[in-house]
Scaffold this motif. Structure first.
Motif, short mmCIF file in Angstrom:
data_model
loop_
_atom_site.label_atom_id
_atom_site.label_comp_id
_atom_site.label_asym_id
_atom_site.label_seq_id
_atom_site.Cartn_x
_atom_site.Cartn_y
_atom_site.Cartn_z
N PHE A 99 0.84 -1.19 0.00
CA PHE A 99 0.00 0.00 0.00
C PHE A 99 0.88 1.25 0.00
CE2 PHE A 99 -2.25 -3.44 2.18
CZ PHE A 99 -3.37 -3.56 1.36
N LEU A 100 0.46 2.25 -0.79
CA LEU A 100 1.25 3.49 -0.95
C LEU A 100 0.79 4.55 0.05
CD1 LEU A 100 1.25 3.86 -4.85
CD2 LEU A 100 2.86 2.59 -3.41
N PRO A 101 1.67 5.50 0.37
CA PRO A 101 1.26 6.61 1.23
C PRO A 101 0.12 7.40 0.58
CG PRO A 101 3.65 6.55 0.99
CD PRO A 101 3.10 5.58 -0.01
N ALA A 244 -2.64 -7.32 -6.50
CA ALA A 244 -3.93 -7.59 -5.87
C ALA A 244 -3.86 -8.85 -5.02
CB ALA A 244 -5.02 -7.73 -6.94
N CYS A 245 -3.15 -9.85 -5.54
CA CYS A 245 -2.93 -11.09 -4.78
C CYS A 245 -2.12 -10.79 -3.53
CB CYS A 245 -2.22 -12.10 -5.67
SG CYS A 245 -1.81 -13.67 -4.87
N GLU A 250 -1.65 -9.66 2.42
CA GLU A 250 -1.01 -8.70 3.30
C GLU A 250 0.48 -8.97 3.36
OE1 GLU A 250 -3.18 -9.21 6.91
OE2 GLU A 250 -4.97 -8.22 6.14
N GLY A 251 1.05 -9.18 2.19
CA GLY A 251 2.43 -9.64 2.08
C GLY A 251 3.45 -8.61 2.50
N PRO A 256 7.48 -15.53 2.60
CA PRO A 256 7.84 -15.89 1.22
C PRO A 256 6.58 -15.94 0.34
CG PRO A 256 8.88 -17.38 2.80
CD PRO A 256 7.84 -16.60 3.54
N ILE A 257 6.47 -15.01 -0.58
CA ILE A 257 5.34 -14.92 -1.50
C ILE A 257 5.90 -14.72 -2.90
CG2 ILE A 257 3.31 -13.57 -2.20
CD1 ILE A 257 2.98 -12.77 0.73
N ALA A 258 5.33 -15.42 -3.87
CA ALA A 258 5.74 -15.24 -5.26
C ALA A 258 4.49 -15.23 -6.13
CB ALA A 258 6.68 -16.37 -5.70
N ALA A 259 4.54 -14.51 -7.23
CA ALA A 259 3.38 -14.48 -8.14
C ALA A 259 3.83 -14.03 -9.52
CB ALA A 259 2.30 -13.54 -7.61
#
Length: 315
Positions: A99-101, A244-245, A250-251, A256-259
């Motif tokens: 998420f961006l400021p 979006a994934c 909430e990565g 460890p998350i990959a997409a």
């Protein structure tokens, strides 16, 4: 070359960036594309590249998940953007927080480079042929988890620094091997040093790996109109799906998350995974949807992974 701060008053557009060779190459690519779209920006001093040192650059001896996550590569640049000290910020999208400021947007995505990882090693020609018990240097939990899932016998040690630093550490024997993003090597004209390009079936890339994102202030119509012709719709669709994934999961740098989203005609395929850091458990999803449903597909896969992994899996 980056311009000096003294040129700021004359610059039509000021680009904020980190100071690594890769970050500067990405900023220079952005400048080149801006000039191609707007020839008046070719005049001397029209575009200034301003180097901003981030906390992530200063803290080279600690892992990102120990000091606050990937936002440490963007915080100071975003502060300069919000303060009006620069007009745009150029980022590797894989380094961007979920998420961006408030008040900032990713207003443009340049055409994505090859998202795959590469192996660089002094022994062997693939992950499968690395010596038993070999030491692999990586500060990426995503890479470490997938390597351990493939080869539990390998030892993972932290290895941080820019591309050149990590290559040098392998060459002098600090580790037998390391993994790097092919996109970065291509942008630095160093792809020839890769021992092997790794299939995405073997090592799934980081979310948005290979994509350059340009961040700006949400209401800055002058700047955003300059950026509009640079945006690549296919890259935007793919990155939107992957992020979006990530948002559903909430990565952060602690998981460890990959997409990887890939366009196949008018269809969009998304492969994604979450894993335990030691690679002992890996949950995967693979689905397709209409390209117009990019965000929906990413959220759907994120929810499915979250359900499969269970409430105690993700921190």
């Amino acid at each position: 070359m980056a311009s000096s701060a003294s040129d700021s008053n004359q610059a039509i557009l000021r680009i904020g960036t980190r100071g690594s060779p890769l970050a500067l190459a990405q900023a220079d690519e952005t400048r080149t594309r801006l000039i191609a779209a707007h020839p008046h920006l070719a005049s001397p001093g029209a575009i200034e590249i301003r180097i901003i040192k981030t906390t992530g650059d200063k803290e080279q001896n600690r892992l990102l998940n120990e000091i606050g996550g990937k936002g440490l590569f963007t915080k100071e640049i975003e502060e300069a953007l919000l303060a009006g000290d620069v007009d745009i910020a150029v980022h590797s999208m894989k380094d961007m927080p979920t998420f961006l400021p408030e008040g900032l947007v990713i207003s443009c995505l340049l055409p994505r480079e090859d998202p795959r990882d590469v192996l660089i090693t002094t022994a062997g020609t693939s992950i499968a042929t690395l010596p038993q018990g070999a030491v692999v240097g990586s500060a990426s939990l995503r890479r470490a988890a997938q390597i351990k899932a493939l080869r539990p016998d390998l030892s993972i040690v932290p290895l941080r620094g820019n591309v050149e630093t990590r290559i040098a550490k392998v060459q002098r024997g600090d580790a037998t091997a390391t993994l790097l993003a092919l996109a970065g090597l291509k942008r630095l004209h160093k792809a020839n040093i890769a021992t092997a390009i790794l299939s995405t079936d073997e090592i799934l890339p980081a979310v948005a790996q290979g994509a350059i994102g340009i961040e700006s202030r949400a209401g800055d119509d002058r700047v955003n109109e300059l950026l509009a012709p640079l945006n690549d719709p296919q890259t935007e669709m793919r990155v939107t799906t992957e992020r979006a994934c990530l948002a559903v999961l909430e990565g952060s740098c602690r998981t460890p998350i990959a997409a990887l989203a890939e366009l196949q005609g008018d269809r969009l395929r998304l492969r994604a995974l979450v894993a335990l850091p030691d690679g002992s458990k890996v949950y995967r999803q693979d689905a397709t949807a209409a390209a117009s449903d990019a965000r929906k597909l990413g959220e759907q896969i994120g929810r499915k992974l979250k359900e499969l992994a269970g409430p105690d899996f993700l921190p």
